[in-house]
Write a protein that holds these residues in place. Structure first.
Motif, PDB file in Angstrom:
ATOM      1  N   LEU A   2      29.408  40.724  42.849  1.00 16.71           N
ATOM      2  CA  LEU A   2      28.885  39.746  41.897  1.00 16.71           C
ATOM      3  C   LEU A   2      29.754  39.667  40.651  1.00 16.71           C
ATOM      4  O   LEU A   2      30.012  38.584  40.137  1.00 16.71           O
ATOM      5  CB  LEU A   2      27.444  40.096  41.516  1.00 16.71           C
ATOM      6  CG  LEU A   2      26.407  39.882  42.615  1.00 16.71           C
ATOM      7  CD1 LEU A   2      25.052  40.416  42.175  1.00 16.71           C
ATOM      8  CD2 LEU A   2      26.305  38.420  42.999  1.00 16.71           C
ATOM      9  N   GLU A   3      30.190  40.796  40.169  1.00 16.01           N
ATOM     10  CA  GLU A   3      31.057  40.797  38.994  1.00 16.01           C
ATOM     11  C   GLU A   3      32.398  40.131  39.307  1.00 16.01           C
ATOM     12  O   GLU A   3      32.972  39.453  38.457  1.00 16.01           O
ATOM     13  CB  GLU A   3      31.268  42.218  38.488  1.00 16.01           C
ATOM     14  CG  GLU A   3      30.020  42.777  37.850  1.00 16.01           C
ATOM     15  CD  GLU A   3      30.145  44.224  37.442  1.00 16.01           C
ATOM     16  OE1 GLU A   3      31.208  44.844  37.699  1.00 16.01           O
ATOM     17  OE2 GLU A   3      29.175  44.731  36.869  1.00 16.01           O
ATOM     18  N   TYR A   4      32.878  40.285  40.505  1.00 15.53           N
ATOM     19  CA  TYR A   4      34.133  39.678  40.910  1.00 15.53           C
ATOM     20  C   TYR A   4      34.066  38.152  40.837  1.00 15.53           C
ATOM     21  O   TYR A   4      35.043  37.506  40.472  1.00 15.53           O
ATOM     22  CB  TYR A   4      34.499  40.127  42.331  1.00 15.53           C
ATOM     23  CG  TYR A   4      35.765  39.505  42.852  1.00 15.53           C
ATOM     24  CD1 TYR A   4      37.009  39.921  42.392  1.00 15.53           C
ATOM     25  CD2 TYR A   4      35.721  38.486  43.803  1.00 15.53           C
ATOM     26  CE1 TYR A   4      38.183  39.338  42.861  1.00 15.53           C
ATOM     27  CE2 TYR A   4      36.879  37.905  44.279  1.00 15.53           C
ATOM     28  CZ  TYR A   4      38.106  38.331  43.806  1.00 15.53           C
ATOM     29  OH  TYR A   4      39.262  37.757  44.271  1.00 15.53           O
ATOM     30  N   PHE A   7      29.511  36.813  37.913  1.00 13.50           N
ATOM     31  CA  PHE A   7      28.069  36.851  37.681  1.00 13.50           C
ATOM     32  C   PHE A   7      27.783  37.390  36.279  1.00 13.50           C
ATOM     33  O   PHE A   7      28.370  38.366  35.844  1.00 13.50           O
ATOM     34  CB  PHE A   7      27.383  37.741  38.727  1.00 13.50           C
ATOM     35  CG  PHE A   7      25.889  37.757  38.620  1.00 13.50           C
ATOM     36  CD1 PHE A   7      25.143  36.733  39.172  1.00 13.50           C
ATOM     37  CD2 PHE A   7      25.229  38.777  37.958  1.00 13.50           C
ATOM     38  CE1 PHE A   7      23.764  36.730  39.080  1.00 13.50           C
ATOM     39  CE2 PHE A   7      23.853  38.784  37.859  1.00 13.50           C
ATOM     40  CZ  PHE A   7      23.117  37.761  38.421  1.00 13.50           C
ATOM     41  N   VAL A   8      26.859  36.732  35.568  1.00 10.39           N
ATOM     42  CA  VAL A   8      26.502  37.138  34.209  1.00 10.39           C
ATOM     43  C   VAL A   8      25.236  37.985  34.287  1.00 10.39           C
ATOM     44  O   VAL A   8      24.177  37.502  34.686  1.00 10.39           O
ATOM     45  CB  VAL A   8      26.269  35.899  33.312  1.00 10.39           C
ATOM     46  CG1 VAL A   8      25.773  36.309  31.950  1.00 10.39           C
ATOM     47  CG2 VAL A   8      27.541  35.075  33.213  1.00 10.39           C
ATOM     48  N   TRP A   9      25.352  39.235  33.887  1.00  8.82           N
ATOM     49  CA  TRP A   9      24.218  40.159  33.942  1.00  8.82           C
ATOM     50  C   TRP A   9      23.306  39.992  32.729  1.00  8.82           C
ATOM     51  O   TRP A   9      22.098  40.146  32.838  1.00  8.82           O
ATOM     52  CB  TRP A   9      24.702  41.602  34.018  1.00  8.82           C
ATOM     53  CG  TRP A   9      25.412  41.906  35.295  1.00  8.82           C
ATOM     54  CD1 TRP A   9      26.755  41.958  35.489  1.00  8.82           C
ATOM     55  CD2 TRP A   9      24.816  42.174  36.564  1.00  8.82           C
ATOM     56  NE1 TRP A   9      27.041  42.243  36.802  1.00  8.82           N
ATOM     57  CE2 TRP A   9      25.872  42.395  37.487  1.00  8.82           C
ATOM     58  CE3 TRP A   9      23.512  42.271  37.019  1.00  8.82           C
ATOM     59  CZ2 TRP A   9      25.640  42.687  38.816  1.00  8.82           C
ATOM     60  CZ3 TRP A   9      23.279  42.563  38.352  1.00  8.82           C
ATOM     61  CH2 TRP A   9      24.347  42.768  39.232  1.00  8.82           C
ATOM     62  N   ASN A  10      23.875  39.707  31.586  1.00 10.63           N
ATOM     63  CA  ASN A  10      23.090  39.576  30.363  1.00 10.63           C
ATOM     64  C   ASN A  10      23.355  38.194  29.767  1.00 10.63           C
ATOM     65  O   ASN A  10      24.336  37.978  29.058  1.00 10.63           O
ATOM     66  CB  ASN A  10      23.468  40.679  29.372  1.00 10.63           C
ATOM     67  CG  ASN A  10      22.591  40.687  28.149  1.00 10.63           C
ATOM     68  OD1 ASN A  10      22.153  39.654  27.663  1.00 10.63           O
ATOM     69  ND2 ASN A  10      22.343  41.879  27.619  1.00 10.63           N
ATOM     70  N   VAL A  11      22.460  37.274  30.045  1.00  9.97           N
ATOM     71  CA  VAL A  11      22.643  35.878  29.635  1.00  9.97           C
ATOM     72  C   VAL A  11      22.642  35.756  28.121  1.00  9.97           C
ATOM     73  O   VAL A  11      23.413  34.975  27.557  1.00  9.97           O
ATOM     74  CB  VAL A  11      21.551  34.975  30.262  1.00  9.97           C
ATOM     75  CG1 VAL A  11      21.642  33.559  29.737  1.00  9.97           C
ATOM     76  CG2 VAL A  11      21.659  35.004  31.770  1.00  9.97           C
ATOM     77  N   HIS A  12      21.800  36.511  27.447  1.00  9.88           N
ATOM     78  CA  HIS A  12      21.741  36.429  25.978  1.00  9.88           C
ATOM     79  C   HIS A  12      23.065  36.851  25.341  1.00  9.88           C
ATOM     80  O   HIS A  12      23.572  36.179  24.439  1.00  9.88           O
ATOM     81  CB  HIS A  12      20.585  37.280  25.436  1.00  9.88           C
ATOM     82  CG  HIS A  12      19.247  36.810  25.908  1.00  9.88           C
ATOM     83  ND1 HIS A  12      18.687  35.622  25.502  1.00  9.88           N
ATOM     84  CD2 HIS A  12      18.366  37.359  26.771  1.00  9.88           C
ATOM     85  CE1 HIS A  12      17.522  35.468  26.097  1.00  9.88           C
ATOM     86  NE2 HIS A  12      17.304  36.499  26.872  1.00  9.88           N
ATOM     87  N   ARG A  13      23.620  37.945  25.802  1.00  7.78           N
ATOM     88  CA  ARG A  13      24.912  38.406  25.283  1.00  7.78           C
ATOM     89  C   ARG A  13      26.011  37.390  25.606  1.00  7.78           C
ATOM     90  O   ARG A  13      26.858  37.090  24.767  1.00  7.78           O
ATOM     91  CB  ARG A  13      25.279  39.767  25.867  1.00  7.78           C
ATOM     92  CG  ARG A  13      26.608  40.291  25.326  1.00  7.78           C
ATOM     93  CD  ARG A  13      26.969  41.649  25.879  1.00  7.78           C
ATOM     94  NE  ARG A  13      25.939  42.608  25.506  1.00  7.78           N
ATOM     95  CZ  ARG A  13      25.524  43.600  26.301  1.00  7.78           C
ATOM     96  NH1 ARG A  13      26.048  43.758  27.490  1.00  7.78           N
ATOM     97  NH2 ARG A  13      24.595  44.427  25.902  1.00  7.78           N
ATOM     98  N   TYR A  14      25.974  36.867  26.804  1.00  7.33           N
ATOM     99  CA  TYR A  14      26.966  35.876  27.232  1.00  7.33           C
ATOM    100  C   TYR A  14      26.921  34.644  26.325  1.00  7.33           C
ATOM    101  O   TYR A  14      27.951  34.194  25.824  1.00  7.33           O
ATOM    102  CB  TYR A  14      26.716  35.493  28.689  1.00  7.33           C
ATOM    103  CG  TYR A  14      27.609  34.387  29.193  1.00  7.33           C
ATOM    104  CD1 TYR A  14      28.923  34.650  29.559  1.00  7.33           C
ATOM    105  CD2 TYR A  14      27.144  33.074  29.285  1.00  7.33           C
ATOM    106  CE1 TYR A  14      29.758  33.635  30.017  1.00  7.33           C
ATOM    107  CE2 TYR A  14      27.962  32.059  29.742  1.00  7.33           C
ATOM    108  CZ  TYR A  14      29.266  32.340  30.105  1.00  7.33           C
ATOM    109  OH  TYR A  14      30.085  31.342  30.553  1.00  7.33           O
TER     110      TYR A  14
END
Length: 83
Positions: A2-4, A7-14
């Motif tokens: 997913l990271e490859y 994929f965004v794990w933390n939408v707020h931080r993004y």
């Protein structure tokens, strides 16, 4: 995997980082962070207002979305937080 694929794990931080990049770009292009509310800048203008509001909470010891790291990032992007 997913990271490859980004994929965004933390939408707020993004989203916060995206707005910070917009602020940095605006500062780089204009030499200031007084973003006009006219045009397509409403999202950034509102975000800046929110950051200043959160900063006031932060310095008053209230629960805030800002921490020391974000304060430093905002200042390094040219945003004057102190009134």
């Amino acid at each position: 995997l997913l990271e490859y694929v980004g994929f965004v794990w933390n939408v707020h931080r993004y989203r916060w980082n995206i707005r910070l990049q917009e602020l940095e770009l605006f500062f780089e292009m204009n030499g200031h962070t007084k973003v006009p509310s006219k045009g397509n800048n409403n999202t950034l203008v509102n975000w800046i207002r929110r950051q200043k509001s959160e900063y006031n909470k932060y310095v008053n010891g209230e629960k805030a979305q800002l921490d020391e790291e974000r304060v430093l990032l905002l200042r390094s992007a040219g945003l004057a937080l102190d009134f």
